[in-house]
Design an enzyme around this catalytic site. Structure first.
Site, PDB file in Angstrom:
ATOM      1  N   GLU B  62       0.813  -1.221   0.000  1.00  0.00           N
ATOM      2  CA  GLU B  62       0.000   0.000   0.000  1.00  0.00           C
ATOM      3  C   GLU B  62       0.844   1.269   0.000  1.00  0.00           C
ATOM      4  OE1 GLU B  62      -0.609  -2.653   1.897  1.00  0.00           O
ATOM      5  OE2 GLU B  62      -2.658  -3.275   1.436  1.00  0.00           O
ATOM      6  N   HIS B 131     -10.350  -4.484  10.302  1.00  0.00           N
ATOM      7  CA  HIS B 131     -11.072  -4.431   9.022  1.00  0.00           C
ATOM      8  C   HIS B 131     -12.409  -3.700   9.164  1.00  0.00           C
ATOM      9  CE1 HIS B 131      -8.201  -7.427   7.594  1.00  0.00           C
ATOM     10  NE2 HIS B 131      -8.747  -7.412   6.399  1.00  0.00           N
TER      11      HIS B 131
HETATM   12  C1  TPP Z   1      -2.063  -4.569   4.555  1.00  0.00           C
HETATM   13  C2  TPP Z   1      -3.094  -5.441   3.984  1.00  0.00           C
HETATM   14  N1  TPP Z   1      -3.402  -5.324   2.685  1.00  0.00           N
HETATM   15  C3  TPP Z   1      -4.348  -6.120   2.136  1.00  0.00           C
HETATM   16  C4  TPP Z   1      -5.016  -7.033   2.899  1.00  0.00           C
HETATM   17  C5  TPP Z   1      -6.109  -7.889   2.300  1.00  0.00           C
HETATM   18  N2  TPP Z   1      -5.637  -9.265   2.184  1.00  0.00           N
HETATM   19  C6  TPP Z   1      -5.923 -10.175   3.123  1.00  0.00           C
HETATM   20  S1  TPP Z   1      -5.196 -11.621   2.836  1.00  0.00           S
HETATM   21  C7  TPP Z   1      -4.489 -11.064   1.421  1.00  0.00           C
HETATM   22  C8  TPP Z   1      -3.628 -11.950   0.611  1.00  0.00           C
HETATM   23  C9  TPP Z   1      -2.544 -12.497   1.432  1.00  0.00           C
HETATM   24  O1  TPP Z   1      -1.773 -13.376   0.696  1.00  0.00           O
HETATM   25  P1  TPP Z   1      -0.620 -14.127   1.423  1.00  0.00           P
HETATM   26  O2  TPP Z   1       0.143 -13.191   2.284  1.00  0.00           O
HETATM   27  O3  TPP Z   1       0.147 -14.853   0.403  1.00  0.00           O
HETATM   28  O4  TPP Z   1      -1.341 -15.131   2.419  1.00  0.00           O
HETATM   29  P2  TPP Z   1      -2.368 -16.303   2.059  1.00  0.00           P
HETATM   30  O5  TPP Z   1      -3.720 -15.690   2.091  1.00  0.00           O
HETATM   31  O6  TPP Z   1      -1.999 -16.831   0.742  1.00  0.00           O
HETATM   32  O7  TPP Z   1      -2.197 -17.277   3.167  1.00  0.00           O
HETATM   33  C10 TPP Z   1      -4.837  -9.744   1.194  1.00  0.00           C
HETATM   34  C11 TPP Z   1      -4.421  -8.945   0.046  1.00  0.00           C
HETATM   35  C12 TPP Z   1      -4.688  -7.098   4.265  1.00  0.00           C
HETATM   36  N3  TPP Z   1      -5.331  -7.933   5.093  1.00  0.00           N
HETATM   37  N4  TPP Z   1      -3.722  -6.320   4.774  1.00  0.00           N
END
Ligand code: TPP
Lengths: 334, 327
Positions: B62, B131
């Site tokens: 971000e 959230h």
């Molecule tokens: C700072 C932030 N940006 C965006 C999100 C929304 N979000 C939640 S999970 C996710 C993807 C995360 O991917 P990863 O870190 O690979 O973990 P996975 O879900 O694959 O276990 C996103 C973009 C968030 N929770 N926090």
């Protein structure tokens, strides 16, 4: 040393070895069955909020947490149920938390994405991607300063590689030789986007840039993960500084339970391949049988017992009460 | 012909699509904005029409991509940056507050930052403390930023078009719980100017000054009050900066009682500022102290019965208003 004692020692080692791998199996099965119940609760609209399942990734949490002591620290993510269980949390209080009940680990205030448990060294799951990298590194700083011999494990998905603060703390951890292990669970997808579209260069190259010890593990192989984790934890405890572990894995379900139509970002065949060829529980179960550590009946017994445990835990949570209204403004300040 | 209705999400998407057709420089970036169309599906279909050159998926970075938005806006693009949950705005703060907001002023008016940061607000989705926040006050506090809080599909379309055409950094907050709300939205290319409040309902006995999610709550409370013979006016500033102080003060002068509501924290928040504006501008016309209603001063709890206590409801507003009116 007589031959007789070395023989008993050898058989004792063997028994310990067998017990260790049976325990790893049991832990993975417990996580899988926990998540099955979550899926069920969620689809029956009994669970509020969002549910991010860990199914498919069990060998990572278990392989690593089995190399930790109870008082070592972990930080976890939005996909955190597996980490919490592997570190020793009990499913009844976890389910209670997932349902927002007073008996939950956070008195219902945290929910699925925020389970924390000081008794098992769990500093907390985190709903901010990359949100806990500083916390884990800070715990490692405190451990070093207080000379309590603890290490900290920071679990995160490969999506967190996008967050700049990760690189700030990795730099510091290496400069200050902190006992922290960054565990990147690469399940290939940041939400709905393949990681290759969000990640330039290599994952290990990031750690290498800071001179941090970095390794890759097959995240579907609990023994492989455990072997590397044991080494990295020992190193960290001995004062050799941070390490980075890339564990290649896969999440079986959607990003969250509601993510059902996902063919636009990954195929059913791909999912099926991981489930039938690369399942950590099946692979390890087969190995246990081959080693004569277990037979089919024993494995079934483990699953049946875990299923019973999870059903009882859900029942506990469903029957538990919600927090009293006055709770809403408690705990804001210490 | 009956008026066409769109959901709030469709209105946002239509504004973006029309602006992207009108102006080549408009582009979108953020996490999962392309094929996924965001987790809320607000942007569905845009990548198909405009391509990946203009609808760009980003890593989960971000601070980084907001900064890229600032630089690209200064040098010829008109980026619409997507921050999925308003809670993640905390990660963009340096770029928005120290860079975007100040570039024009610090450069003596030479540089401009025509970018839009679209994001969400609102609790009661059982999403817990990281959230569910409504952080519009943080941005309203910063000179150089404009802050928009649409409360209907109609306003969303017209205000977003204005935001994209504005020469300044604009933060545009969408209530997550409102995406499915339907309302009339003209097919024409219309814009709604910033700094012009909208009277959502006329009344004589009490004014409700409400933003975003709280507008529907205020309207609901007004209906309940009507049955008690109390006539409530609902006025929506639509932008917290610029702020239409005049319309708010006029409404309060007419009714002599006012409750201000905003889903951010009442303390030190948008509601607090609105209350101060009213106290300064209409003090001698008031028959009761100004009342603020906002989120309870706690992190938003996960547990549903607790979470529901933290946000003003129709019932709570109704009770408060009735008391203020001496009934
Ligand atoms: C700072 C932030 N940006 C965006 C999100 C929304 N979000 C939640 S999970 C996710 C993807 C995360 O991917 P990863 O870190 O690979 O973990 P996975 O879900 O694959 O276990 C996103 C973009 C968030 N929770 N926090």
């Amino acid at each position: 040393m007589t031959t007789a004692t070395s023989k008993t020692e050898a058989s004792r080692d063997l028994a310990a070895e067998k017990e260790k791998w049976l325990r790893a199996h049991r832990q993975m099965v417990r996580i899988r069955l926990f998540e099955e119940q979550v899926n069920e609760l969620y689809t029956r609209a009994l669970m509020p909020g969002l549910a991010h399942l860990y199914s498919g990734e069990e060998a990572v949490a278990v392989g690593i947490c089995e190399a930790l002591n109870l008082d070592d620290y972990i930080t976890s993510t939005h996909r955190g149920h597996g980490h919490c269980l592997a570190k020793g949390a009990s499913p009844d209080r976890m389910f209670a938390e997932l349902l927002g009940k007073e008996a939950g680990y956070c008195r219902g205030k945290g929910g699925s994405m925020h389970i924390a448990d000081p008794a098992t060294g769990n500093l907390g799951a985190n709903a901010i991607v990359g949100g806990s990298v500083g916390i884990a590194t800070g715990a490692a700083l405190a451990a070093k300063r207080l000379e309590n011999g603890r290490v900290a494990v920071c679990f995160f998905g490969e999506g967190a590689l996008g967050q700049g603060s990760l690189y700030e703390v990795m730099n510091l951890a290496q400069l200050w030789k902190l006992p922290v292990i960054y565990v990147c669970e690469n399940n290939l997808y940041n939400e709905y986007t393949h990681y290759s579209e969000t990640t330039a260069g290599t994952i290990l190259g990031r750690a290498a840039a800071f001179g941090i010890e970095a390794e890759t593990a097959d995240g579907q192989d609990v023994r492989a993960v455990h072997e590397i984790a044991t080494r990295l934890v020992k190193r960290a405890r001995a004062g050799a500084g941070p390490a980075f572990l890339q564990a290649d894995t896969y999440r079986y379900s959607g990003h969250h339970v509601g993510d059902i139509n996902r063919e636009y970002y990954r195929s059913k065949q791909e999912e099926q391949h991981w489930k039938s060829e690369r399942d950590p529980i099946q692979l390890h179960g087969k190995w246990l049988v081959n080693q004569h550590y277990a037979d089919a009946a024993l494995l079934e017994g483990i699953a049946a017992e875990a299923r019973k445990e999870m059903e009882a835990a859900v029942k506990f949570a469903v029957e538990a009460g919600y927090p009293a209204e006055a709770q809403v403004s408690e705990d804001v300040y210490a | 012909m009956p008026e066409r209705e769109l959901t709030f999400a469709q209105a946002v998407r239509e504004a973006l699509a029309e602006e992207m057709r009108r102006d080549e420089r408009v582009c979108i970036f953020g996490e999962d904005v392309a094929e996924a169309g965001t987790p809320f599906k607000v942007l569905s279909g845009l990548v198909e029409e405009f391509g990946r050159e203009r609808v760009l998926d980003t890593p989960i970075s971000e601070a980084g991509f907001t900064g890229i938005g600032v630089g690209a806006a200064m040098t010829g693009l008109r980026p619409v940056v997507d921050i999925m949950f308003g809670d993640f705005l905390t990660l963009t703060m340096d770029q928005m507050v120290n860079q975007a907001a100040k570039a024009h002023y610090m450069s003596g008016g030479h540089w401009k930052v025509p970018m839009v940061l679209r994001t969400t607000l609102g609790a009661t989705r059982r999403s817990a403390a990281q959230h569910s926040q409504s952080l519009q006050a943080w941005f309203s506090h910063v000179p150089g930023l404009k802050v928009v809080l649409p409360s209907t599909p109609y306003d969303a379309k017209g205000l977003l078009k204005s935001a994209i055409r504005d020469e300044n950094p604009v933060v545009f907050f969408e209530d997550k719980m409102m995406y499915k709300l339907k309302g009339p939205v003209p097919e024409d290319d219309y814009t709604i100017p910033f700094g012009v409040a909208d009277v959502k309902r006329e009344g004589d006995d009490i004014s409700f000054v409400a933003t975003s999610s709280m507008v529907q709550v205020a309207l609901g409370a007004a209906l309940l009050l009507e049955k008690e013979g109390i006539s409530a006016e609902v006025i929506d500033p639509r932008t917290t900066w610029p702020l239409d102080e005049k319309s708010i003060i006029e409404s309060v002068k007419k009714t002599s009682r006012v409750i201000v509501m905003d889903e951010g924290y009442g303390r030190y928040g948008v509601a607090a500022e609105l209350a101060a504006v009213i106290a300064e501008g209409a003090f001698y016309d008031l028959d009761a102290p100004v009342k603020r209603m906002g989120a309870m001063h706690v992190p938003i709890p996960f547990s549903p019965p607790l979470e529901d206590l933290t946000v003003p409801t129709e019932r709570a507003v109704f009770e408060a208003a009735r008391k203020m009116c001496g009934k």
